[in-house]
Design an enzyme around this catalytic site. Structure first.
Site, PDB file in Angstrom:
ATOM      1  N   ASP A  70       0.839  -1.197   0.000  1.00 17.54           N
ATOM      2  CA  ASP A  70       0.000   0.000   0.000  1.00 17.54           C
ATOM      3  C   ASP A  70       0.879   1.254   0.000  1.00 17.54           C
ATOM      4  OD1 ASP A  70      -2.379   1.373   0.052  1.00 17.54           O
ATOM      5  OD2 ASP A  70      -2.823   0.979   2.160  1.00 17.54           O
ATOM      6  N   HIS A  71       0.244   2.416  -0.019  1.00 16.56           N
ATOM      7  CA  HIS A  71       0.875   3.742  -0.088  1.00 16.56           C
ATOM      8  C   HIS A  71       2.361   3.774   0.250  1.00 16.56           C
ATOM      9  CE1 HIS A  71      -2.831   6.143  -0.492  1.00 16.56           C
ATOM     10  NE2 HIS A  71      -3.386   5.160   0.195  1.00 16.56           N
ATOM     11  N   GLY A  73     -10.069   6.215   6.828  1.00 13.61           N
ATOM     12  CA  GLY A  73     -10.565   6.180   8.200  1.00 13.61           C
ATOM     13  C   GLY A  73     -12.080   6.074   8.275  1.00 13.61           C
ATOM     14  N   ASN A  97     -10.008  -0.353  -1.537  1.00 18.67           N
ATOM     15  CA  ASN A  97      -9.201  -0.562  -0.339  1.00 18.67           C
ATOM     16  C   ASN A  97     -10.068  -0.524   0.919  1.00 18.67           C
ATOM     17  OD1 ASN A  97      -7.180  -0.356  -2.253  1.00 18.67           O
ATOM     18  ND2 ASN A  97      -5.921   1.039  -1.061  1.00 18.67           N
TER      19      ASN A  97
END
Length: 287
Positions: free
Chosen positions: A80-81, A180, A231
């Site tokens: 991921d990121h 979030g 995601n």
């Protein structure tokens, strides 16, 4: 069956469904996700953020790879990121079959240059590359996945230019989601008109970050409009660790094989709902 992102999403794009990319932070979470995907015959993307990777260690990636090879469903292991070239190369060496270069906050040309550099390193070893254009919002300034205080929506023309210039295999687009869980009273609204225009101009599979806690109707519609990877991190972690807090109120419990299966089941319920919403269930048969 272990696959890279390009191959696993090609089937999703052709058959108009999306794969969840579940962020896992420990081995029990991984086992729970694999259980629900194998029970429902669903392909899956196992996603690990660099901070999660530094915690679980490269050795666990080896175990994840081993289970993916033996699984009855297609599995992609995705970083991921990440904007650090060295960490991305390390992840490839660890066995990831897909990586994300996160240059969303860079100027357009620098984002292109960074993504091209990763593509040039990853493609020769059959590792896929995801990049991001525009910014995902953040509801927590300490969120490890980043995000920005202000959402910058992806420009469809820029998206087409970016994919052509970089050769990336997937593109994460910004249409109004945040990383979030949304606070009470906040109602996210996705710009599905922007998504539709991007999908008409970009031929690679599209990715939606910040998929947790959004209205099912809008997320479901995004799949029909061209999103092939979504995601999911906060939703499954909230279920898993929420159940763990509840279970641990019984001070007599101390064995992981008693505590963690209960947490895994709570997480699996949420994961199964996502699989249904994204139209992923049963799609492993297409591979």
């Amino acid at each position: 069956m272990l696959m890279n992102m390009k191959d696993i999403l090609a089937v999703a794009k052709e058959n108009h469904f999306a794969l969840p990319a579940f962020n896992i932070s420990d081995y029990s979470m991984f086992l729970g996700i694999m259980e629900v995907c194998e029970e429902t015959n669903s392909p899956v993307i196992i996603e690990i953020h660099p901070d999660e990777l530094s915690f679980i260690g490269a050795e666990m990636v080896t175990a994840i790879k081993e289970k993916a090879y033996k699984s009855s469903v297609p599995v992609c292991i995705h970083l991921d990121h990440c904007s650090d070239f060295g960490k991305i190369i390390w992840a490839i060496q660890c066995g990831f079959t897909s990586v994300m270069f996160d240059g969303a906050t860079l100027p357009f040309e620098e984002n292109i240059d960074g993504a091209k550099k990763i593509v040039e390193a990853a493609h020769p070893v059959n590792v896929s590359v995801e990049a991001e254009l525009g910014t995902i919002g953040s509801l927590n300034p300490e969120d490890m996945e980043g995000g920005a205080a202000k959402i910058i929506y992806t420009d469809p023309e820029d998206a087409a230019k970016f994919v052509e210039a970089t050769g990336v295999d997937t593109l994460a687009v910004a249409i109004g989601t945040c990383h979030g869980l949304y606070p009470a009273g906040m109602k996210p609204e996705l710009k599905l008109d922007i998504l539709q225009e991007i999908a008409s101009k970009v031929k690679v599979p599209l990715v939606l970050h910040g998929g947790s806690n959004n209205p099912d109707k809008e997320i479901g519609e995004s799949v029909t409009l061209g999103i092939n990877k979504i995601n999911i991190s906060s939703d499954i972690k909230a279920a898993y660790f929420g159940k763990m807090r509840e279970v641990l109120t019984d001070k007599s419990l101390r064995e992981p094989n008693v505590i963690e299966p209960l947490c895994m089941e709570a997480m699996k319920e949420v994961a199964k709902h996502k699989l249904e919403l994204f139209q992923t269930i049963g799609k492993a048969s297409l591979y």
